[in-house]
Every structure is written in C-alpha cells, then in structure tokens.
Write a protein that holds these residues in place. Structure first.
Motif, PDB file in Angstrom:
ATOM      1  N   LEU A 223       0.824  -1.212   0.000  1.00 48.50           N
ATOM      2  CA  LEU A 223       0.000   0.000   0.000  1.00 48.50           C
ATOM      3  C   LEU A 223       0.858   1.262   0.000  1.00 48.50           C
ATOM      4  CD1 LEU A 223      -3.015  -0.883   2.311  1.00 48.50           C
ATOM      5  CD2 LEU A 223      -3.026  -0.474  -0.151  1.00 48.50           C
ATOM      6  N   LYS A 224       2.012   1.231   0.633  1.00 52.79           N
ATOM      7  CA  LYS A 224       2.923   2.384   0.585  1.00 52.79           C
ATOM      8  C   LYS A 224       3.337   2.669  -0.853  1.00 52.79           C
ATOM      9  CE  LYS A 224       4.896   1.811   5.188  1.00 52.79           C
ATOM     10  NZ  LYS A 224       6.105   1.419   5.947  1.00 52.79           N
ATOM     11  N   HIS A 225       3.616   1.610  -1.614  1.00 54.52           N
ATOM     12  CA  HIS A 225       3.993   1.770  -3.027  1.00 54.52           C
ATOM     13  C   HIS A 225       2.818   2.309  -3.847  1.00 54.52           C
ATOM     14  CE1 HIS A 225       8.021  -0.027  -3.115  1.00 54.52           C
ATOM     15  NE2 HIS A 225       7.577  -0.833  -2.155  1.00 54.52           N
ATOM     16  N   VAL A 226       1.611   1.807  -3.571  1.00 55.24           N
ATOM     17  CA  VAL A 226       0.425   2.258  -4.305  1.00 55.24           C
ATOM     18  C   VAL A 226       0.169   3.740  -4.037  1.00 55.24           C
ATOM     19  CG1 VAL A 226      -2.097   2.035  -4.482  1.00 55.24           C
ATOM     20  CG2 VAL A 226      -0.660  -0.011  -4.440  1.00 55.24           C
ATOM     21  N   TRP A 227       0.231   4.168  -2.777  1.00 55.24           N
ATOM     22  CA  TRP A 227      -0.031   5.569  -2.449  1.00 55.24           C
ATOM     23  C   TRP A 227       1.068   6.480  -2.972  1.00 55.24           C
ATOM     24  CZ3 TRP A 227      -4.681   6.923  -1.884  1.00 55.24           C
ATOM     25  CH2 TRP A 227      -5.605   6.080  -1.288  1.00 55.24           C
ATOM     26  N   ALA A 228       2.310   5.982  -3.014  1.00 56.44           N
ATOM     27  CA  ALA A 228       3.397   6.772  -3.616  1.00 56.44           C
ATOM     28  C   ALA A 228       3.123   6.968  -5.107  1.00 56.44           C
ATOM     29  CB  ALA A 228       4.741   6.087  -3.389  1.00 56.44           C
ATOM     30  N   TRP A 229       2.682   5.901  -5.773  1.00 58.10           N
ATOM     31  CA  TRP A 229       2.336   5.981  -7.203  1.00 58.10           C
ATOM     32  C   TRP A 229       1.207   6.982  -7.419  1.00 58.10           C
ATOM     33  CZ3 TRP A 229       4.119   4.078 -11.783  1.00 58.10           C
ATOM     34  CH2 TRP A 229       3.278   4.194 -12.877  1.00 58.10           C
ATOM     35  N   LYS A 230       0.160   6.903  -6.598  1.00 58.51           N
ATOM     36  CA  LYS A 230      -0.966   7.826  -6.730  1.00 58.51           C
ATOM     37  C   LYS A 230      -0.515   9.267  -6.499  1.00 58.51           C
ATOM     38  CE  LYS A 230      -5.596   8.968  -5.110  1.00 58.51           C
ATOM     39  NZ  LYS A 230      -5.420  10.370  -5.345  1.00 58.51           N
ATOM     40  N   GLY A 231       0.348   9.469  -5.518  1.00 59.55           N
ATOM     41  CA  GLY A 231       0.848  10.816  -5.258  1.00 59.55           C
ATOM     42  C   GLY A 231       1.608  11.388  -6.435  1.00 59.55           C
ATOM     43  N   GLN A 232       2.390  10.534  -7.106  1.00 60.76           N
ATOM     44  CA  GLN A 232       3.191  10.998  -8.245  1.00 60.76           C
ATOM     45  C   GLN A 232       2.336  11.213  -9.485  1.00 60.76           C
ATOM     46  OE1 GLN A 232       6.398   8.369  -9.292  1.00 60.76           O
ATOM     47  NE2 GLN A 232       7.014   9.586 -11.041  1.00 60.76           N
ATOM     48  N   TYR A 233       1.460  10.265  -9.798  1.00 64.22           N
ATOM     49  CA  TYR A 233       0.737  10.319 -11.062  1.00 64.22           C
ATOM     50  C   TYR A 233      -0.655  10.927 -10.951  1.00 64.22           C
ATOM     51  CZ  TYR A 233       4.564   7.719 -12.942  1.00 64.22           C
ATOM     52  OH  TYR A 233       5.818   7.347 -13.341  1.00 64.22           O
ATOM     53  N   GLY A 234      -1.243  10.959  -9.749  1.00 59.83           N
ATOM     54  CA  GLY A 234      -2.568  11.568  -9.580  1.00 59.83           C
ATOM     55  C   GLY A 234      -2.541  13.048  -9.905  1.00 59.83           C
ATOM     56  N   SER A 235      -1.502  13.744  -9.452  1.00 56.79           N
ATOM     57  CA  SER A 235      -1.413  15.175  -9.749  1.00 56.79           C
ATOM     58  C   SER A 235      -1.151  15.410 -11.231  1.00 56.79           C
ATOM     59  CB  SER A 235      -0.323  15.831  -8.899  1.00 56.79           C
ATOM     60  OG  SER A 235       0.933  15.282  -9.197  1.00 56.79           O
ATOM     61  N   ARG A 236      -0.438  14.496 -11.882  1.00 56.36           N
ATOM     62  CA  ARG A 236      -0.184  14.622 -13.319  1.00 56.36           C
ATOM     63  C   ARG A 236      -1.493  14.585 -14.101  1.00 56.36           C
ATOM     64  NH1 ARG A 236       3.484  10.357 -16.527  1.00 56.36           N
ATOM     65  NH2 ARG A 236       5.126  11.333 -15.300  1.00 56.36           N
ATOM     66  N   ILE A 237      -2.394  13.694 -13.701  1.00 57.21           N
ATOM     67  CA  ILE A 237      -3.662  13.569 -14.408  1.00 57.21           C
ATOM     68  C   ILE A 237      -4.508  14.829 -14.229  1.00 57.21           C
ATOM     69  CG2 ILE A 237      -5.867  12.327 -14.348  1.00 57.21           C
ATOM     70  CD1 ILE A 237      -4.188   9.745 -14.198  1.00 57.21           C
TER      71      ILE A 237
END
Length: 166
Positions: free
Chosen positions: A135-149
C-alpha cells in the motif's frame, strides 16, 4: 507583433485582435496556461447563476480516471463532452457544478504498481511485500501520477470546480 503582446497581457487586458491580421503559422500554446489560471482563480468554474432557475442546478460528477499514468483519447472525449454540457448550462444561467473526480487508487492502479514492482531488480510481488508495504507503493504511485492527471485535465481546458477536489 500584436499576437505576442496580446498573449502575454493579463487576460482581462487582452485586446481583440484585428481580423485582417494574418494568423501565425504555428499555434502558441503559452496563451492557454495563463488564461486557464485566470479563469480558475477568478472562480469562473464555481456554481453561480440564478438560484431560482426553473430547472434547478445542473450537477455533473466526473468519472474518475484511473491513476495509471496518463490520460488517453477516451478521457479527452469524455472531458470535451462534459465540458460542453457544463458550459452550455452556465451560459443559460443555471447554477452549474462539474465535480472533479480522481481515482482512489483502485484495481487499475494496483495492476500498474504490480507491473512496476515486477520490472525492478530484484522483482517482487505484492505478496512478497505484504499488504502494508504494498500500500505504501500504491499511495506513492498515486501521489506521483494523480497530480499529473489533474494537470492534464486542466491542460484540456476542463471547466471543473477544482476547489472541490479531494
């Protein structure tokens, strides 16, 4: 020339361009960013209008795009259609809310993160990591790519009420 000075002026101070002036050979995309920022900071996407409108308020929730890295043509199509509807209802005086939606790190995000972990050296799976570490990896991914979207949605010119983003 006049096009450059109009593009760099504050949106409220931009002069109308002379129709006899030739169009530039290439489109100047720098115009869009400043104009969109001005629209957003001026509150133009917030629900305003006739509160007593006979048809009531118009609300359109944005289906959240998966946080898989980038938007594609299908996303651009739904954004264009919903944006036309939101702007149409605003122009007719209805209080209009286009509510932004962003992925909550669902199944598509899980799949992308699993593939990323499988490509690293040494490859690992979510089962190797355990739930909490994965889940730490998933939330890190969301933090990086969620703002991009969200940035990409703004670049498309979507008239979403970003003040309501969660």
């Amino acid at each position: 020339g006049p096009l450059r000075s109009a593009a760099t002026a504050a949106p409220s101070q931009r002069p109308f361009l002379d129709a006899a002036e030739p169009l530039p050979k290439a489109y100047d995309f720098t115009v869009e960013g400043a104009t969109y920022e001005w629209w957003e900071s001026s509150g133009l996407f917030e629900p305003k209008g006739d509160a007593g409108h006979p048809r009531g308020a118009y609300t359109c929730p944005m289906p959240p795009p998966n946080v898989t890295g980038r938007l594609h043509l299908g996303h651009a199509m739904f954004v264009a259609l919903q944006d036309v509807l939101a702007r149409f209802h605003r122009a007719r005086g209805r209080p209009t809310l286009w509510l932004p939606g962003t992925d909550h790190a669902g199944i598509a995000t899980q799949s992308v993160v699993e593939k990323m972990l499988a490509k690293q050296a040494p490859p690992v799976s979510r089962h190797d990591l355990g739930r909490d570490e994965f889940l730490k990896h998933v939330w890190a991914w969301k933090g990086q790519y969620g703002s991009r979207i969200c940035t990409q949605l703004r670049r498309l010119g979507s008239s979403v009420d970003w003040a309501r983003e969660r």
